[in-house]
Design an enzyme around this catalytic site. Sequence first.
Site, PDB file in Angstrom:
ATOM      1  N   LYS A  13      18.162 -14.481   3.169  1.00 26.23           N
ATOM      2  CA  LYS A  13      19.219 -13.581   2.674  1.00 26.23           C
ATOM      3  C   LYS A  13      20.098 -13.090   3.830  1.00 26.23           C
ATOM      4  O   LYS A  13      21.312 -13.135   3.763  1.00 26.23           O
ATOM      5  CB  LYS A  13      18.605 -12.374   1.938  1.00 26.23           C
ATOM      6  CG  LYS A  13      17.755 -12.740   0.741  1.00 26.23           C
ATOM      7  CD  LYS A  13      17.212 -11.528   0.027  1.00 26.23           C
ATOM      8  CE  LYS A  13      16.244 -10.685   0.838  1.00 26.23           C
ATOM      9  NZ  LYS A  13      14.985 -11.396   1.241  1.00 26.23           N
ATOM     10  N   ARG A  88      16.475  -4.067  -5.505  1.00 30.88           N
ATOM     11  CA  ARG A  88      15.146  -4.679  -5.439  1.00 30.88           C
ATOM     12  C   ARG A  88      14.260  -4.267  -6.596  1.00 30.88           C
ATOM     13  O   ARG A  88      13.110  -4.702  -6.668  1.00 30.88           O
ATOM     14  CB  ARG A  88      14.457  -4.229  -4.146  1.00 30.88           C
ATOM     15  CG  ARG A  88      14.587  -5.207  -3.012  1.00 30.88           C
ATOM     16  CD  ARG A  88      13.939  -4.570  -1.818  1.00 30.88           C
ATOM     17  NE  ARG A  88      13.277  -5.518  -0.995  1.00 30.88           N
ATOM     18  CZ  ARG A  88      13.816  -6.019   0.126  1.00 30.88           C
ATOM     19  NH1 ARG A  88      15.015  -5.682   0.504  1.00 30.88           N
ATOM     20  NH2 ARG A  88      13.126  -6.855   0.850  1.00 30.88           N
ATOM     21  N   ARG A 127       8.680 -15.697  13.241  1.00 33.64           N
ATOM     22  CA  ARG A 127       9.955 -15.042  13.603  1.00 33.64           C
ATOM     23  C   ARG A 127       9.766 -14.009  14.716  1.00 33.64           C
ATOM     24  O   ARG A 127       8.863 -13.185  14.662  1.00 33.64           O
ATOM     25  CB  ARG A 127      10.541 -14.359  12.369  1.00 33.64           C
ATOM     26  CG  ARG A 127      11.774 -13.522  12.679  1.00 33.64           C
ATOM     27  CD  ARG A 127      12.524 -13.133  11.442  1.00 33.64           C
ATOM     28  NE  ARG A 127      11.784 -12.244  10.562  1.00 33.64           N
ATOM     29  CZ  ARG A 127      12.258 -11.779   9.415  1.00 33.64           C
ATOM     30  NH1 ARG A 127      13.452 -12.137   8.994  1.00 33.64           N
ATOM     31  NH2 ARG A 127      11.531 -10.974   8.669  1.00 33.64           N
ATOM     32  N   ARG A 160       8.662  -8.204  14.148  1.00 33.86           N
ATOM     33  CA  ARG A 160       8.817  -7.075  13.224  1.00 33.86           C
ATOM     34  C   ARG A 160       7.437  -6.634  12.764  1.00 33.86           C
ATOM     35  O   ARG A 160       6.591  -7.486  12.473  1.00 33.86           O
ATOM     36  CB  ARG A 160       9.655  -7.494  12.008  1.00 33.86           C
ATOM     37  CG  ARG A 160      11.137  -7.272  12.214  1.00 33.86           C
ATOM     38  CD  ARG A 160      12.005  -7.844  11.115  1.00 33.86           C
ATOM     39  NE  ARG A 160      11.606  -7.582   9.742  1.00 33.86           N
ATOM     40  CZ  ARG A 160      12.352  -7.912   8.686  1.00 33.86           C
ATOM     41  NH1 ARG A 160      13.523  -8.493   8.860  1.00 33.86           N
ATOM     42  NH2 ARG A 160      11.940  -7.661   7.466  1.00 33.86           N
ATOM     43  N   ARG A 171       4.150  -8.138   1.073  1.00 37.61           N
ATOM     44  CA  ARG A 171       5.585  -8.138   0.726  1.00 37.61           C
ATOM     45  C   ARG A 171       5.861  -9.174  -0.368  1.00 37.61           C
ATOM     46  O   ARG A 171       6.675  -8.934  -1.266  1.00 37.61           O
ATOM     47  CB  ARG A 171       6.434  -8.472   1.964  1.00 37.61           C
ATOM     48  CG  ARG A 171       6.556  -7.311   2.937  1.00 37.61           C
ATOM     49  CD  ARG A 171       6.968  -7.765   4.315  1.00 37.61           C
ATOM     50  NE  ARG A 171       8.309  -8.306   4.390  1.00 37.61           N
ATOM     51  CZ  ARG A 171       8.749  -9.082   5.394  1.00 37.61           C
ATOM     52  NH1 ARG A 171       7.942  -9.407   6.387  1.00 37.61           N
ATOM     53  NH2 ARG A 171       9.987  -9.513   5.404  1.00 37.61           N
TER      54      ARG A 171
HETATM   55  P1  AP5 Z   1      16.245 -14.221   7.077  1.00 35.59           P
HETATM   56  O1  AP5 Z   1      17.664 -14.647   6.930  1.00 35.59           O
HETATM   57  O2  AP5 Z   1      15.939 -13.071   7.963  1.00 35.59           O
HETATM   58  O3  AP5 Z   1      15.591 -13.998   5.630  1.00 35.59           O
HETATM   59  P2  AP5 Z   1      15.563 -12.712   4.738  1.00 35.59           P
HETATM   60  O4  AP5 Z   1      15.459 -13.193   3.335  1.00 35.59           O
HETATM   61  O5  AP5 Z   1      16.711 -11.818   5.082  1.00 35.59           O
HETATM   62  O6  AP5 Z   1      14.167 -12.131   5.248  1.00 35.59           O
HETATM   63  P3  AP5 Z   1      13.730 -10.661   5.545  1.00 35.59           P
HETATM   64  O7  AP5 Z   1      12.332 -10.758   6.072  1.00 35.59           O
HETATM   65  O8  AP5 Z   1      14.706  -9.926   6.391  1.00 35.59           O
HETATM   66  O9  AP5 Z   1      13.775 -10.123   4.085  1.00 35.59           O
HETATM   67  P4  AP5 Z   1      13.047  -8.946   3.414  1.00 35.59           P
HETATM   68  O10 AP5 Z   1      13.700  -8.937   2.100  1.00 35.59           O
HETATM   69  O11 AP5 Z   1      11.569  -8.991   3.386  1.00 35.59           O
HETATM   70  O12 AP5 Z   1      13.316  -7.768   4.441  1.00 35.59           O
HETATM   71  P5  AP5 Z   1      14.434  -6.645   4.499  1.00 35.59           P
HETATM   72  O13 AP5 Z   1      14.836  -6.572   5.909  1.00 35.59           O
HETATM   73  O14 AP5 Z   1      15.472  -6.792   3.454  1.00 35.59           O
HETATM   74  O15 AP5 Z   1      15.416 -15.508   7.535  1.00 35.59           O
HETATM   75  C1  AP5 Z   1      14.018 -15.422   7.819  1.00 35.59           C
HETATM   76  C2  AP5 Z   1      13.677 -16.425   8.933  1.00 35.59           C
HETATM   77  O16 AP5 Z   1      13.894 -17.752   8.442  1.00 35.59           O
HETATM   78  C3  AP5 Z   1      14.589 -16.305  10.175  1.00 35.59           C
HETATM   79  O17 AP5 Z   1      13.828 -16.606  11.310  1.00 35.59           O
HETATM   80  C4  AP5 Z   1      15.684 -17.357   9.945  1.00 35.59           C
HETATM   81  O18 AP5 Z   1      16.217 -17.849  11.146  1.00 35.59           O
HETATM   82  C5  AP5 Z   1      14.902 -18.436   9.186  1.00 35.59           C
HETATM   83  N1  AP5 Z   1      15.724 -19.158   8.194  1.00 35.59           N
HETATM   84  C6  AP5 Z   1      16.679 -18.642   7.385  1.00 35.59           C
HETATM   85  N2  AP5 Z   1      17.192 -19.603   6.581  1.00 35.59           N
HETATM   86  C7  AP5 Z   1      16.529 -20.756   6.915  1.00 35.59           C
HETATM   87  C8  AP5 Z   1      16.601 -22.095   6.442  1.00 35.59           C
HETATM   88  N3  AP5 Z   1      17.453 -22.465   5.465  1.00 35.59           N
HETATM   89  N4  AP5 Z   1      15.778 -23.004   7.003  1.00 35.59           N
HETATM   90  C9  AP5 Z   1      14.898 -22.665   7.999  1.00 35.59           C
HETATM   91  N5  AP5 Z   1      14.789 -21.402   8.505  1.00 35.59           N
HETATM   92  C10 AP5 Z   1      15.594 -20.469   7.951  1.00 35.59           C
HETATM   93  O19 AP5 Z   1      13.565  -5.363   4.091  1.00 35.59           O
HETATM   94  C11 AP5 Z   1      12.515  -4.897   4.913  1.00 35.59           C
HETATM   95  C12 AP5 Z   1      11.813  -3.734   4.221  1.00 35.59           C
HETATM   96  O20 AP5 Z   1      12.744  -2.638   4.040  1.00 35.59           O
HETATM   97  C13 AP5 Z   1      11.255  -3.996   2.817  1.00 35.59           C
HETATM   98  O21 AP5 Z   1       9.987  -4.608   2.858  1.00 35.59           O
HETATM   99  C14 AP5 Z   1      11.202  -2.571   2.253  1.00 35.59           C
HETATM  100  O22 AP5 Z   1      10.120  -1.860   2.786  1.00 35.59           O
HETATM  101  C15 AP5 Z   1      12.482  -1.938   2.809  1.00 35.59           C
HETATM  102  N6  AP5 Z   1      13.629  -2.102   1.907  1.00 35.59           N
HETATM  103  C16 AP5 Z   1      14.777  -2.806   2.159  1.00 35.59           C
HETATM  104  N7  AP5 Z   1      15.613  -2.747   1.108  1.00 35.59           N
HETATM  105  C17 AP5 Z   1      14.997  -1.997   0.168  1.00 35.59           C
HETATM  106  C18 AP5 Z   1      15.337  -1.597  -1.152  1.00 35.59           C
HETATM  107  N8  AP5 Z   1      16.501  -1.970  -1.723  1.00 35.59           N
HETATM  108  N9  AP5 Z   1      14.449  -0.839  -1.839  1.00 35.59           N
HETATM  109  C19 AP5 Z   1      13.282  -0.453  -1.291  1.00 35.59           C
HETATM  110  N10 AP5 Z   1      12.885  -0.791  -0.043  1.00 35.59           N
HETATM  111  C20 AP5 Z   1      13.732  -1.579   0.673  1.00 35.59           C
END
Ligand code: AP5
Length: 218
Positions: A13, A88, A127, A160, A171
Amino acid sequence: MIIVLLGPPGAGKGTQCELLARERRLARVSTGELLREAAARHTALGELARPYVERGELVPDEVMIGVIREWLTENAHAERAIFDGFPRTITQAEALDGVLADLGRQVDHAVYLRVPTEELIRRLSGRYVCPRCGATYHLATSPPRVPGRCDICGASLTQRPDDRIEVIRHRLEVYLTQTMPVVDYYRRKGILIEVDGARPIETVFADIQAALPPVESN
Ligand code: AP5
């Protein structure tokens, strides 16, 4: 144009959000990034969110809805925006519709990145991120030139806290129970774009671009 990006942890994402925001000149909001920045600055929001994020739980809806309402108020001029990591839960999705309706706007497209669980675990467990400039690396697929050091700014790379294997698994469970229903919410509205996210970054990006209206008309 308002786009929301959906998908499990590690689906890409953040990666696709950055590309789409740049290509389509969209204001970008990532709730995960926003919470990590708040935690690093020890703000009240950061301190409140930290234990939830570190355990892999969702931060309570009322907190996140407040964060997004504030962002939309401060960025009222941003008619073209992309949301990464929000909504979410169904409660968050309904609240987003309400806040946008008050502004005379709506979610136009929901892009859902589908990726198998083994690939998600592989991506997240390898990562490493730069705490200074935000650059992201993967031990197997995109390692830094000097082990443990950021290529861009030289800072020591860190993992992280929520990328530890036991937290990753939690997660993924939280995603299945609380966030998957949001995918159906947008499917029922007829605005869901489903993309196979388990292919190279550029291929996934090209597919999303092809499914969205052309840049000139958005
Ligand atoms: P990346 O692009 O970082 O993927 P992502 O889907 O953004 O992964 P995240 O781990 O950041 O998502 P998340 O939803 O768990 O965490 P968030 O930060 O939103 O890619 C991941 C890896 O893969 C990277 O190394 C990248 O280079 C690689 N990659 C990408 N695309 C690729 C491809 N096509 N092929 C190969 N490799 C690839 O949230 C963190 C925490 O915050 C949550 O757990 C929660 O506690 C809180 N939070 C955030 N938003 C909310 C909400 N709305 N409500 C409640 N709590 C929330």
